[in-house]
Scaffold this active site. Structure first.
Site, PDB file in Angstrom:
ATOM      1  CD  GLU A   1      -2.897   1.317   0.297  1.00 57.11           C
ATOM      2  OE1 GLU A   1      -3.501   2.402   0.172  1.00 57.11           O
ATOM      3  OE2 GLU A   1      -3.137   0.314  -0.419  1.00 57.11           O
TER       4      GLU A   1
ATOM      5  CD  GLU B   1      -2.500   5.660  -1.311  1.00 54.29           C
ATOM      6  OE1 GLU B   1      -2.527   6.898  -1.417  1.00 54.29           O
ATOM      7  OE2 GLU B   1      -3.376   4.922  -1.790  1.00 54.29           O
TER       8      GLU B   1
ATOM      9  CG  HIS C   1      -2.189  13.077  -7.188  1.00 55.12           C
ATOM     10  ND1 HIS C   1      -3.496  13.426  -6.935  1.00 55.12           N
ATOM     11  CD2 HIS C   1      -2.240  11.878  -7.828  1.00 55.12           C
ATOM     12  CE1 HIS C   1      -4.305  12.484  -7.401  1.00 55.12           C
ATOM     13  NE2 HIS C   1      -3.561  11.527  -7.936  1.00 55.12           N
ATOM     14  CG  ASP C   2       4.803  17.384  -5.796  1.00 53.90           C
ATOM     15  OD1 ASP C   2       4.230  18.435  -5.427  1.00 53.90           O
ATOM     16  OD2 ASP C   2       6.041  17.284  -5.848  1.00 53.90           O
TER      17      ASP C   2
ATOM     18  CG  ASP D   1       6.703  22.541  -6.420  1.00 56.74           C
ATOM     19  OD1 ASP D   1       5.886  21.627  -6.160  1.00 56.74           O
ATOM     20  OD2 ASP D   1       6.375  23.742  -6.547  1.00 56.74           O
TER      21      ASP D   1
ATOM     22  CB  SER E   1       3.746  22.605  -3.887  1.00 53.13           C
ATOM     23  OG  SER E   1       3.047  21.895  -4.900  1.00 53.13           O
TER      24      SER E   1
ATOM     25  CG  HIS F   1      -3.651   3.567 -12.763  1.00 53.90           C
ATOM     26  ND1 HIS F   1      -3.154   4.492 -13.647  1.00 53.90           N
ATOM     27  CD2 HIS F   1      -4.348   4.273 -11.824  1.00 53.90           C
ATOM     28  CE1 HIS F   1      -3.549   5.705 -13.285  1.00 53.90           C
ATOM     29  NE2 HIS F   1      -4.265   5.613 -12.188  1.00 53.90           N
TER      30      HIS F   1
ATOM     31  CB  THR G   1      -0.816  -9.135 -11.139  1.00 52.71           C
ATOM     32  OG1 THR G   1      -0.994  -8.189 -12.223  1.00 52.71           O
ATOM     33  CG2 THR G   1      -1.255 -10.511 -11.605  1.00 52.71           C
TER      34      THR G   1
ATOM     35  CG  ASP H   1       1.184  -7.397 -14.584  1.00 53.26           C
ATOM     36  OD1 ASP H   1       0.288  -6.509 -14.543  1.00 53.26           O
ATOM     37  OD2 ASP H   1       1.163  -8.407 -13.839  1.00 53.26           O
TER      38      ASP H   1
END
Length: 212
Positions: free
Chosen positions: A43, A47, A54-55, A75, A77, A182, A202, A207
């Site tokens: 996990e 994450e 996302h940054d 950066d 943020s 993903h 998986t 893969d």
């Protein structure tokens, strides 16, 4: 080809092609032991990889052309200004990995931007079949939070997603390649009735199953 000259690190254990990289070995060891549970593709890896994107996607040349602040990209943020960015709808749930990484960052002399990308690269290396991601050191500290609405959302139209990525410099083919991330991910907040559901069968292997 000529052999790459190695530099002996002060710890007497590691060598590196650049002396600046010696400072990263303790960070990697800390990550593997205290974030990735001894080197698992679990996990925290999922994450941490989400956090790198996302940054980094918080960058819009289109906004700069409108004489507005378009974000600083990768950066850090999202951690430096977490009180702002974790409240964005597209960043739902990302506060968990932000809060997990912050005390580790505090133990090392790295900017948040560098740490986020290093953690993502190290985490992905724990996943079977995953590529070794290049890490480049030297991001300056963030000076302002990213603007909202720069992170594509799962229910956006294809046209809207491709337009956002095009603004950030990605071709449609590169967007499809990026979706491969993903393969080692799960949906925690898209559908609250099935939290933590992997995108494929998986989830600990990098893969092509996610495309099937």
């Amino acid at each position: 080809a000529a052999a790459t000259r190695k530099v002996a690190c002060p710890d007497g254990v590691h060598t590196a092609s650049n002396a600046a990289c010696c400072a990263l070995f303790p960070v990697v060891e800390d990550l593997q032991k205290n974030l990735f549970d001894g080197g698992e593709c679990g996990e925290e890896t999922h994450e941490s990889l989400r956090l790198t994107f996302h940054d980094a996607i918080g960058f819009s040349p289109a906004l700069f052309r409108q004489h507005k602040f378009g974000g600083g990209g990768a950066d850090g943020s999202i951690i430096t200004f977490d009180n702002v960015e974790t409240a964005f709808h597209a960043n739902n749930g990302i506060d968990e990995i932000v809060n997990t990484q912050k005390p580790i960052i505090a133990r090392h002399n790295l900017t948040a931007g560098d740490f986020i990308q290093l953690a993502g690269a190290v985490g992905v290396s724990n996943c079977a079949g995953a590529p070794r991601l290049e890490f480049l050191l030297g991001r300056p500290p963030a000076t302002a939070p990213s603007p909202d609405l720069l992170v594509p959302e799962p229910f956006d139209s294809v046209s809207k997603i491709l337009a956002r990525f095009a603004d950030a410099g990605f071709s449609p083919a590169e967007v499809v390649a990026l979706l491969a991330s993903h393969s080692v991910a799960a949906a925690d907040h898209v559908d609250p009735t099935i939290p933590g559901t992997p995108f494929d069968s998986t989830a600990s292997s990098f893969d092509s199953q996610v495309f099937i």
